[in-house]
Design a protein around this motif. Structure first.
Motif, PDB file in Angstrom:
ATOM      1  N   GLY A 241      29.798  36.542  47.311  1.00  0.00           N
ATOM      2  CA  GLY A 241      30.680  37.379  48.117  1.00  0.00           C
ATOM      3  C   GLY A 241      31.977  36.703  48.511  1.00  0.00           C
ATOM      4  O   GLY A 241      32.777  37.293  49.251  1.00  0.00           O
ATOM      5  N   GLU A 242      32.204  35.465  48.043  1.00  0.00           N
ATOM      6  CA  GLU A 242      33.424  34.737  48.406  1.00  0.00           C
ATOM      7  C   GLU A 242      34.378  34.549  47.228  1.00  0.00           C
ATOM      8  O   GLU A 242      35.202  33.656  47.226  1.00  0.00           O
ATOM      9  CB  GLU A 242      33.062  33.368  48.989  1.00  0.00           C
ATOM     10  CG  GLU A 242      32.390  33.430  50.339  1.00  0.00           C
ATOM     11  CD  GLU A 242      32.139  32.045  50.912  1.00  0.00           C
ATOM     12  OE1 GLU A 242      31.985  31.948  52.150  1.00  0.00           O
ATOM     13  OE2 GLU A 242      32.089  31.058  50.140  1.00  0.00           O
ATOM     14  N   SER A 243      34.286  35.419  46.248  1.00  0.00           N
ATOM     15  CA  SER A 243      35.195  35.306  45.105  1.00  0.00           C
ATOM     16  C   SER A 243      36.630  35.592  45.494  1.00  0.00           C
ATOM     17  O   SER A 243      37.552  35.304  44.732  1.00  0.00           O
ATOM     18  CB  SER A 243      34.752  36.254  43.983  1.00  0.00           C
ATOM     19  OG  SER A 243      34.645  37.586  44.444  1.00  0.00           O
ATOM     20  N   HIS A 244      36.838  36.115  46.693  1.00  0.00           N
ATOM     21  CA  HIS A 244      38.190  36.401  47.180  1.00  0.00           C
ATOM     22  C   HIS A 244      38.967  35.152  47.554  1.00  0.00           C
ATOM     23  O   HIS A 244      40.202  35.177  47.640  1.00  0.00           O
ATOM     24  CB  HIS A 244      38.127  37.320  48.408  1.00  0.00           C
ATOM     25  CG  HIS A 244      37.349  36.733  49.556  1.00  0.00           C
ATOM     26  ND1 HIS A 244      37.911  35.871  50.478  1.00  0.00           N
ATOM     27  CD2 HIS A 244      36.045  36.873  49.921  1.00  0.00           C
ATOM     28  CE1 HIS A 244      37.003  35.535  51.369  1.00  0.00           C
ATOM     29  NE2 HIS A 244      35.846  36.125  51.049  1.00  0.00           N
ATOM     30  N   LEU A 245      38.282  34.029  47.776  1.00  0.00           N
ATOM     31  CA  LEU A 245      38.935  32.859  48.364  1.00  0.00           C
ATOM     32  C   LEU A 245      40.089  32.324  47.517  1.00  0.00           C
ATOM     33  O   LEU A 245      41.187  32.078  48.035  1.00  0.00           O
ATOM     34  CB  LEU A 245      37.900  31.753  48.599  1.00  0.00           C
ATOM     35  CG  LEU A 245      36.906  32.008  49.734  1.00  0.00           C
ATOM     36  CD1 LEU A 245      35.827  30.927  49.741  1.00  0.00           C
ATOM     37  CD2 LEU A 245      37.618  32.057  51.072  1.00  0.00           C
ATOM     38  N   GLY A 246      39.867  32.125  46.221  1.00  0.00           N
ATOM     39  CA  GLY A 246      40.889  31.528  45.386  1.00  0.00           C
ATOM     40  C   GLY A 246      42.176  32.329  45.361  1.00  0.00           C
ATOM     41  O   GLY A 246      43.271  31.796  45.577  1.00  0.00           O
ATOM     42  N   LEU A 247      42.068  33.636  45.118  1.00  0.00           N
ATOM     43  CA  LEU A 247      43.249  34.486  45.058  1.00  0.00           C
ATOM     44  C   LEU A 247      43.956  34.533  46.407  1.00  0.00           C
ATOM     45  O   LEU A 247      45.196  34.509  46.475  1.00  0.00           O
ATOM     46  CB  LEU A 247      42.858  35.899  44.617  1.00  0.00           C
ATOM     47  CG  LEU A 247      44.018  36.885  44.434  1.00  0.00           C
ATOM     48  CD1 LEU A 247      44.988  36.383  43.373  1.00  0.00           C
ATOM     49  CD2 LEU A 247      43.491  38.267  44.065  1.00  0.00           C
ATOM     50  N   GLN A 248      43.188  34.553  47.488  1.00  0.00           N
ATOM     51  CA  GLN A 248      43.808  34.591  48.815  1.00  0.00           C
ATOM     52  C   GLN A 248      44.548  33.292  49.130  1.00  0.00           C
ATOM     53  O   GLN A 248      45.622  33.312  49.738  1.00  0.00           O
ATOM     54  CB  GLN A 248      42.751  34.881  49.884  1.00  0.00           C
ATOM     55  CG  GLN A 248      42.251  36.303  49.872  1.00  0.00           C
ATOM     56  CD  GLN A 248      41.786  36.750  51.247  1.00  0.00           C
ATOM     57  OE1 GLN A 248      42.576  37.196  52.068  1.00  0.00           O
ATOM     58  NE2 GLN A 248      40.486  36.633  51.494  1.00  0.00           N
ATOM     59  N   PHE A 249      43.996  32.152  48.735  1.00  0.00           N
ATOM     60  CA  PHE A 249      44.699  30.885  48.937  1.00  0.00           C
ATOM     61  C   PHE A 249      46.053  30.902  48.229  1.00  0.00           C
ATOM     62  O   PHE A 249      47.075  30.488  48.786  1.00  0.00           O
ATOM     63  CB  PHE A 249      43.865  29.711  48.413  1.00  0.00           C
ATOM     64  CG  PHE A 249      42.771  29.261  49.338  1.00  0.00           C
ATOM     65  CD1 PHE A 249      43.014  29.020  50.674  1.00  0.00           C
ATOM     66  CD2 PHE A 249      41.479  29.061  48.853  1.00  0.00           C
ATOM     67  CE1 PHE A 249      42.000  28.603  51.528  1.00  0.00           C
ATOM     68  CE2 PHE A 249      40.458  28.644  49.695  1.00  0.00           C
ATOM     69  CZ  PHE A 249      40.708  28.414  51.034  1.00  0.00           C
ATOM     70  N   ILE A 250      46.068  31.379  46.984  1.00  0.00           N
ATOM     71  CA  ILE A 250      47.308  31.380  46.205  1.00  0.00           C
ATOM     72  C   ILE A 250      48.328  32.350  46.803  1.00  0.00           C
ATOM     73  O   ILE A 250      49.504  31.994  46.993  1.00  0.00           O
ATOM     74  CB  ILE A 250      47.010  31.740  44.740  1.00  0.00           C
ATOM     75  CG1 ILE A 250      46.108  30.680  44.117  1.00  0.00           C
ATOM     76  CG2 ILE A 250      48.310  31.852  43.940  1.00  0.00           C
ATOM     77  CD1 ILE A 250      45.554  31.066  42.759  1.00  0.00           C
TER      78      ILE A 250
END
Length: 293
Positions: A241-250
């Motif tokens: 459920g944390e696949s959002h982290l990378g795109l959000q960091f960028i």
């Protein structure tokens, strides 16, 4: 604070991105190894896919380009001669250049390929379909060199130091397998190696993010002070459920540069060049006009 809806939204977007990426391998499979049968086209597909996603989310004034940064040794602003004793310089080929084309011109552009001056560069991103052992040092140093080219805008109109571009290395999958050391520790050690020779990089010159979008992230934490002597890097293995982290960091890194207060009072880029000592000019006369400007 909540934000669960946004987390779910970005996770679904990343999942869709990864699923689209998988479709290329499904349609053009390799008979000999995992992945597609055409590595070159496969890599270009990944770059184009990421460019499309960034274009979807970022302000319309930011273009997602590929190409080169050219820093000409010419005057900037109206009187800026900080490049007087410099030479024209350019970067290596860069996978993704996030460029403020609403405020700055470009030298040359064909489709998404461009040669741009450094003043309008907001972010530089290297893209790898697979992240291999030799990529970390090479890509960090290439991004460092490109970042130093963007340092020629010494200040804005208020005399403040202009914040440098956001730097990132993004992969769809990591093929690094180091049994003697945890993967992310090994990657960080390679980052340290990349900056361990020659002059020390500034905080902005250090890479801001390395990650496999749906798997793990290694990012640079931005401190509150101005005179920074150390940069802290944090690693995260993405849980379910944390696949959002990378795109959000960028996205956060790009927007933090774009909206930084040092960039809101823009300075004219070095874009034109005239030969010095020319003797072909001739004054043809004068015409009276209103004294207002």
């Amino acid at each position: 604070m909540d934000g669960k809806r946004l987390q779910d939204y970005w996770s679904q977007e990343v999942d869709a991105l990864v699923a689209t990426y998988r479709q290329f391998e499904t349609l053009i499979p390799s008979q000999e190894h995992q992945g597609s049968a055409h590595h070159g086209e496969d890599g270009r597909f990944v770059e184009e896919l990421l460019r499309e996603y960034f274009s979807k989310y970022l302000p319309k004034g930011l273009e997602i380009l590929t190409g080169f940064i050219l820093r000409p040794a010419v005057k900037t602003g109206t009187t800026g001669k900080e490049r007087k004793y410099d030479l024209d310089k350019n970067s290596s080929q860069l996978d993704i250049i996030v460029y403020d084309s609403e405020r700055y011109p470009v030298f040359q552009k064909f489709g998404n390929s461009a040669i741009v001056p450094p003043e309008g560069v907001v972010a530089i991103i290297s893209v790898k379909k697979h992240l291999n052992d030799g990529d970390i040092v090479k890509e960090c140093q290439a991004l460092w060199h490109a970042s130093t080219l963007c340092k020629t805008q010494h200040s804005n109109h208020q005399g403040d130091k202009v914040r440098g571009p956001y730097l990132a290395l993004v992969t769809m999958e990591s093929k690094i397998d180091k049994k003697r050391v945890e993967n992310l520790d090994w990657i960080f050690n390679k980052v340290v190696e990349a900056y361990g020779c020659g002059d020390k990089p500034t905080f902005d010159d250090l890479i801001g993010y390395i990650g496999s979008l749906s798997e793990w992230s290694l990012f640079k934490r931005r401190p509150s002070g101005k005179n920074v002597t150390k940069a802290k890097f944090i690693s995260l293995v993405h849980a379910e459920g944390e696949s959002h982290l990378g795109l959000q960091f960028i996205l956060t890194g790009i927007l933090s540069v774009f909206y930084d207060e040092s960039r809101r009072n823009i300075r004219r880029p070095g874009f034109t060049a005239f030969p010095s000592g020319r003797d072909i000019e001739k004054c043809l006369g004068e015409i009276d006009c209103n004294g207002e400007r």
